[in-house]
Design an enzyme around this catalytic site. Sequence first.
Site, mmCIF file in Angstrom:
data_model
loop_
_atom_site.group_PDB
_atom_site.id
_atom_site.type_symbol
_atom_site.label_atom_id
_atom_site.label_comp_id
_atom_site.label_asym_id
_atom_site.label_seq_id
_atom_site.Cartn_x
_atom_site.Cartn_y
_atom_site.Cartn_z
ATOM 1 N N ASP A 93 23.047 -30.771 -47.417
ATOM 2 C CA ASP A 93 23.168 -31.241 -46.031
ATOM 3 C C ASP A 93 24.592 -31.631 -45.648
ATOM 4 O O ASP A 93 24.802 -32.506 -44.805
ATOM 5 C CB ASP A 93 22.219 -32.436 -45.774
ATOM 6 C CG ASP A 93 20.784 -32.080 -46.065
ATOM 7 O OD1 ASP A 93 20.414 -30.913 -45.856
ATOM 8 O OD2 ASP A 93 20.031 -32.965 -46.515
ATOM 9 N N LYS A 96 26.661 -27.063 -43.944
ATOM 10 C CA LYS A 96 26.954 -25.659 -44.247
ATOM 11 C C LYS A 96 26.624 -24.748 -43.075
ATOM 12 O O LYS A 96 27.371 -23.827 -42.762
ATOM 13 C CB LYS A 96 26.161 -25.225 -45.494
ATOM 14 C CG LYS A 96 26.544 -26.016 -46.736
ATOM 15 C CD LYS A 96 25.660 -25.683 -47.920
ATOM 16 C CE LYS A 96 24.236 -26.180 -47.785
ATOM 17 N NZ LYS A 96 24.077 -27.638 -47.844
ATOM 18 N N GLY A 146 17.693 -26.501 -45.029
ATOM 19 C CA GLY A 146 17.607 -26.646 -43.576
ATOM 20 C C GLY A 146 19.020 -26.698 -43.061
ATOM 21 O O GLY A 146 19.722 -27.681 -43.285
ATOM 22 N N HIS A 147 19.481 -25.626 -42.424
ATOM 23 C CA HIS A 147 20.868 -25.530 -41.962
ATOM 24 C C HIS A 147 20.898 -25.601 -40.442
ATOM 25 O O HIS A 147 20.342 -24.738 -39.757
ATOM 26 C CB HIS A 147 21.504 -24.223 -42.464
ATOM 27 C CG HIS A 147 21.630 -24.165 -43.964
ATOM 28 N ND1 HIS A 147 22.170 -23.109 -44.639
ATOM 29 C CD2 HIS A 147 21.295 -25.083 -44.917
ATOM 30 C CE1 HIS A 147 22.154 -23.365 -45.948
ATOM 31 N NE2 HIS A 147 21.616 -24.548 -46.139
ATOM 32 N N GLN A 206 21.609 -26.030 -50.565
ATOM 33 C CA GLN A 206 21.671 -27.253 -51.385
ATOM 34 C C GLN A 206 23.147 -27.615 -51.651
ATOM 35 O O GLN A 206 24.009 -27.256 -50.862
ATOM 36 C CB GLN A 206 20.887 -27.092 -52.701
ATOM 37 C CG GLN A 206 19.379 -27.036 -52.522
ATOM 38 C CD GLN A 206 18.870 -25.683 -52.046
ATOM 39 O OE1 GLN A 206 19.119 -24.679 -52.666
ATOM 40 N NE2 GLN A 206 18.136 -25.661 -50.951
#
Length: 421
Positions: free
Chosen positions: A14, A17, A41-42, A223
């Site tokens: 988080d 990215k 989750g981007h 990650q």
Amino acid sequence: MKKVDVVLGLQWGDEGKGKVVDVLTPAYRVIARFQGGPNAGHSLHFEGKKYVLHTIPSGIFRDGSVNVIGNGVVIDPVILSEEIAGLEADGIDVQGKLLISKKAHLILPTHRAIDAASEAAKGKTKIGSTLKGIGPTYMDKTGRNGLRIGDIVSPEFGERYGRLKEKHLGLLRQYDYPVDLTDYEKKWFEGIENLKRFRLIDSEHAVNRLLDEDNTMLAEGAQGSMLDIDFGTYPFVTSSNTLCAGVCTGLGVAPSRIGNVYGIFKAYCTRVGSGPFPTELFDEDGERMRQIGMEFGATTGRPRRCGWLDMVALKYSVMMNGVTSLIMMKADVLNDFDRLKVAVAYRVNGERTTEFPFETAGEIVPEYREFEGWKCDINSMRSYDEFPRQLKEYVEFIERETGVPVKIISVGPDREETIVR
Ligand code: GDP
Ligand code: IMO
Ligand code: MG
């Protein structure tokens, strides 16, 4: 002949990215995911909208881009299909821009159930998994039992699915973890059918050909380095190699074909899920970081644990990834802090060290260096020259410690809130 540049998270995920890939994509034709899956989750913010991507590379919004889901990724057809449907509803031509590796492994409904059963059995010592079935799917991959995207067109697919499912149900009985998978399984097979309209490719050949033909390429990590299966805070990690080395195995490119390595970190630190976090704050400062930084998981909505920047962990990540440029995110979250702290060493069992230790179960006491806060709003600043002295001191300290230049500084979630030096 081009090389593949890489964007990686250097902390516990988080780091931002999605935003960075979105900012960098105009310079790249191909964007590729090489590991992880829907545990990621981007988030991307532009033109007043916010998107969260889980499996699809963050280049999908750019016209003319090629987006590759590499062999190292694990795919849940339900989640991927939902993601595709959301993008298509917004008029994005996913079918024209997405390529999926035949060698990417499938997350079965029973993998998700085993993830949940395993976490429940661990009780207090649970990993804090996102419960997307990531660990069990990689276990079946290395255990040589897995099903892959290329298998979905085989006439034996249904039978092979049934055999693996039976094996999993046996395991679930051992866990004494009853599950009803009927609904999810129905959506899963619909998802499988949906994926058949996409280009399922031998991605290692495609990726190398695209590089041979001089196409620019960016690999998008998921990650962070401290969640790497080998070098992270084991066992509180994810199940893939999140490091730069994962690009080689997750896309099929040789080490000599790796170009620039962009390492991303927050100006502070966060972690979601269980496990060691030496600079974690349990006080008002941590709560302020969480509220101002909106530190709640993009995949699970869980509150993220917050703490000071950790140079011991950051230098460890820089070393293992061969980072060539650093990117600092979310400095704006610290706008109102009077004083900032950065961990420069740890005391582990009373002994001082600047190396990230093997044993992280006991107490780790960080040794801090203090910095003066900048106490002003930096969100609207668009050049390094405009930055207050205190922020420049913070950045230059990080550069001296790591020996790597901080090339980009993000001062807000939007595409525009970015300073390139
Ligand atoms: P990722 O998983 O590394 O892509 O990061 P996430 O999207 O899970 O979490 C990063 C969060 O921070 C998202 O909500 C972003 O919109 C937000 N964000 C990214 N960069 C900045 C920044 O510079 N400042 C602020 N305030 N928020 C940012
Ligand atoms: P992005 O790509 C932050 C964490 C989970 C848990 C551990 C194992 O958005 O940075 P898993 O579901 O992989 O078995 O969970 O890893 N985790 C993440 N934390 N960002 C992520 O992805 C993460 N993906 C997994 O919270 O502690
Ligand atoms: Mg995320």
